[in-house]
Design a protein around this motif. Structure first.
Motif, mmCIF file in Angstrom:
data_model
loop_
_atom_site.group_PDB
_atom_site.id
_atom_site.type_symbol
_atom_site.label_atom_id
_atom_site.label_comp_id
_atom_site.label_asym_id
_atom_site.label_seq_id
_atom_site.Cartn_x
_atom_site.Cartn_y
_atom_site.Cartn_z
ATOM 1 N N GLY A 172 39.816 25.264 26.955
ATOM 2 C CA GLY A 172 39.531 24.571 28.206
ATOM 3 C C GLY A 172 39.103 25.474 29.340
ATOM 4 N N ILE A 173 38.121 26.327 29.078
ATOM 5 C CA ILE A 173 37.626 27.279 30.086
ATOM 6 C C ILE A 173 36.570 26.610 30.976
ATOM 7 N N SER A 174 36.706 26.791 32.300
ATOM 8 C CA SER A 174 35.697 26.310 33.251
ATOM 9 C C SER A 174 35.428 27.387 34.293
ATOM 10 N N PHE A 175 34.145 27.735 34.468
ATOM 11 C CA PHE A 175 33.739 28.616 35.573
ATOM 12 C C PHE A 175 32.232 28.525 35.745
ATOM 13 N N ASP A 176 31.757 28.902 36.936
ATOM 14 C CA ASP A 176 30.323 28.879 37.250
ATOM 15 C C ASP A 176 29.852 30.290 37.573
ATOM 16 N N ILE A 177 28.613 30.565 37.204
ATOM 17 C CA ILE A 177 27.935 31.771 37.685
ATOM 18 C C ILE A 177 26.717 31.269 38.454
ATOM 19 N N GLU A 178 26.749 31.420 39.773
ATOM 20 C CA GLU A 178 25.607 30.964 40.570
ATOM 21 C C GLU A 178 24.428 31.895 40.354
ATOM 22 N N ARG A 179 23.250 31.380 40.637
ATOM 23 C CA ARG A 179 22.038 32.185 40.470
ATOM 24 C C ARG A 179 22.148 33.488 41.273
ATOM 25 N N GLY A 180 21.906 34.609 40.595
ATOM 26 C CA GLY A 180 21.949 35.918 41.244
ATOM 27 C C GLY A 180 23.334 36.546 41.304
ATOM 28 N N VAL B 2 30.394 34.940 24.934
ATOM 29 C CA VAL B 2 29.000 35.376 24.747
ATOM 30 C C VAL B 2 28.395 34.683 23.525
ATOM 31 N N LYS B 3 29.154 34.619 22.438
ATOM 32 C CA LYS B 3 28.661 33.967 21.214
ATOM 33 C C LYS B 3 28.349 32.492 21.471
ATOM 34 N N LEU B 4 29.184 31.841 22.271
ATOM 35 C CA LEU B 4 28.967 30.427 22.580
ATOM 36 C C LEU B 4 27.760 30.239 23.494
ATOM 37 N N LEU B 5 27.606 31.133 24.475
ATOM 38 C CA LEU B 5 26.469 31.037 25.399
ATOM 39 C C LEU B 5 25.153 31.230 24.658
ATOM 40 N N TYR B 6 25.142 32.144 23.684
ATOM 41 C CA TYR B 6 23.919 32.447 22.918
ATOM 42 C C TYR B 6 23.743 31.496 21.730
ATOM 43 N N ARG B 7 24.722 30.628 21.522
ATOM 44 C CA ARG B 7 24.749 29.647 20.438
ATOM 45 C C ARG B 7 24.753 30.278 19.040
ATOM 46 N N PHE B 8 25.500 31.380 18.909
ATOM 47 C CA PHE B 8 25.828 31.840 17.557
ATOM 48 C C PHE B 8 26.823 30.852 16.963
ATOM 49 N N ASP B 9 27.620 30.258 17.853
ATOM 50 C CA ASP B 9 28.522 29.164 17.493
ATOM 51 C C ASP B 9 28.393 28.092 18.563
ATOM 52 N N ASP B 10 28.701 26.850 18.215
ATOM 53 C CA ASP B 10 28.683 25.759 19.187
ATOM 54 C C ASP B 10 30.098 25.398 19.605
ATOM 55 N N VAL B 11 30.232 24.948 20.853
ATOM 56 C CA VAL B 11 31.542 24.560 21.369
ATOM 57 C C VAL B 11 32.066 23.354 20.580
ATOM 58 N N ASN B 12 33.392 23.267 20.445
ATOM 59 C CA ASN B 12 34.001 22.076 19.832
ATOM 60 C C ASN B 12 34.063 20.939 20.838
ATOM 61 N N ASP B 13 34.286 21.317 22.101
ATOM 62 C CA ASP B 13 34.416 20.315 23.151
ATOM 63 C C ASP B 13 34.016 20.957 24.475
ATOM 64 N N GLY B 14 33.571 20.120 25.436
ATOM 65 C CA GLY B 14 33.115 20.645 26.710
ATOM 66 C C GLY B 14 31.626 20.959 26.666
ATOM 67 N N ILE C 229 28.453 23.852 27.926
ATOM 68 C CA ILE C 229 27.908 25.055 28.565
ATOM 69 C C ILE C 229 26.501 24.699 29.034
ATOM 70 N N SER C 230 26.207 24.939 30.311
ATOM 71 C CA SER C 230 24.903 24.576 30.868
ATOM 72 C C SER C 230 24.195 25.792 31.439
ATOM 73 N N LEU C 231 22.883 25.765 31.336
ATOM 74 C CA LEU C 231 22.019 26.750 31.969
ATOM 75 C C LEU C 231 21.163 25.966 32.957
ATOM 76 N N ASP C 232 21.317 26.289 34.251
ATOM 77 C CA ASP C 232 20.669 25.485 35.297
ATOM 78 C C ASP C 232 20.943 23.994 35.109
ATOM 79 N N LYS C 233 22.214 23.691 34.872
ATOM 80 C CA LYS C 233 22.730 22.321 34.741
ATOM 81 C C LYS C 233 22.173 21.554 33.531
ATOM 82 N N GLN C 234 21.563 22.286 32.594
ATOM 83 C CA GLN C 234 21.065 21.653 31.367
ATOM 84 C C GLN C 234 21.942 22.099 30.192
#
Length: 243
Positions: free
Chosen positions: A20-28, A45-57, A59-64
């Motif tokens: 249940g991790i939640s955090f934002d990195i604003e642009r820049g 990092v693996k989840l952000l790069y999609r080496f694996d997919d999240v089970n729940d929740g 991850i967005s890049l520019d809200k996508q």
């Protein structure tokens, strides 16, 4: 911008890794993630790069939602400098060009300069045509990391990720690599997975992970004032450095 929204992940149901991790990195912004081994840092990092997919929740890049875009376009947007850089048994310049094979010579030279590699390349008998050996064995750890940074700069990604990129280096090499990283991340969105806390004191936000959850977060100064997990880790590393 990058958003982790209530992200859960496990390789099997009995052993959740991210809870249940939640955090934002604003642009820049530069956001760092720290914590003991096994806390779940590199899994992010693996989840952000999609080496694996999240089970729940999500991850967005520019809200996508990154699950809604192709892996190719996602990975074009992210550049990773890992702890152990993979170099091919070819020339140094070809290894750097791998970041973006169609880059101009000027763009390659600019990436080399930003990664503080110019002086090192000038000192080599064959300059940028020097063969690096299998997995880069003819280069030192610091030289390999600078080559990886140059490669990532050349790729020109929207998001930069440094996954313990300096943890295996000596202090002098680390200082040089950090100078390069700080130059490159000045205007980029960046996520830094850090082992040594001294490398991330300037981060906009530091997330302290423990057992798959966020134990605390804030700036370096805020976390020292909390006198919690981060402060204890900082004190331990400072006393080790003094010794």
């Amino acid at each position: 911008s990058v958003q982790f929204n209530d992200v859960h992940f496990s390789y099997n149901e009995d052993r959740p890794i991210i809870k249940g991790i939640s955090f934002d990195i604003e642009r820049g912004q530069k956001v760092a993630v720290v914590g003991a081994s096994g806390s779940g840092k590199s899994t992010l990092v693996k989840l952000l790069y999609r080496f694996d997919d999240v089970n729940d929740g999500v991850i967005s890049l520019d809200k996508q939602d990154i699950k809604q875009v192709s892996q190719d376009s996602l990975r074009q947007a992210i550049g990773i400098v890992p702890q152990d850089t993979v170099l091919f048994n070819t020339t140094l310049i070809e290894n750097i060009r791998y970041g973006r094979p169609d880059a101009t010579d000027e763009e390659v030279a600019h990436a080399i300069k930003l990664a503080h590699l110019t002086e090192f390349i000038s000192s080599l008998p064959d300059k940028e045509q020097t063969t690096v050996g299998e997995r880069g064995l003819k280069l030192s750890g610091g030289e390999k990391q600078r080559a990886a940074i140059a490669r990532t700069i050349l790729k020109n990604p929207h998001v930069l990720v440094f996954d313990e990129a300096t943890s295996s280096l000596d202090s002098y090499s680390e200082q040089q690599i950090m100078a390069a990283i700080n130059e490159v991340t000045a205007n980029n969105t960046s996520l830094v997975i850090a082992h040594r806390l001294s490398t991330i004191v300037d981060a906009d936000n530091i997330i302290v992970m423990k057992d798959g959850v966020i134990a605390e977060q804030g700036t370096h100064q805020q976390l020292l004032l909390l006198a919690g997990e981060y402060a204890a880790l900082w004190e331990l590393q400072q006393s080790n450095d003094d010794n």
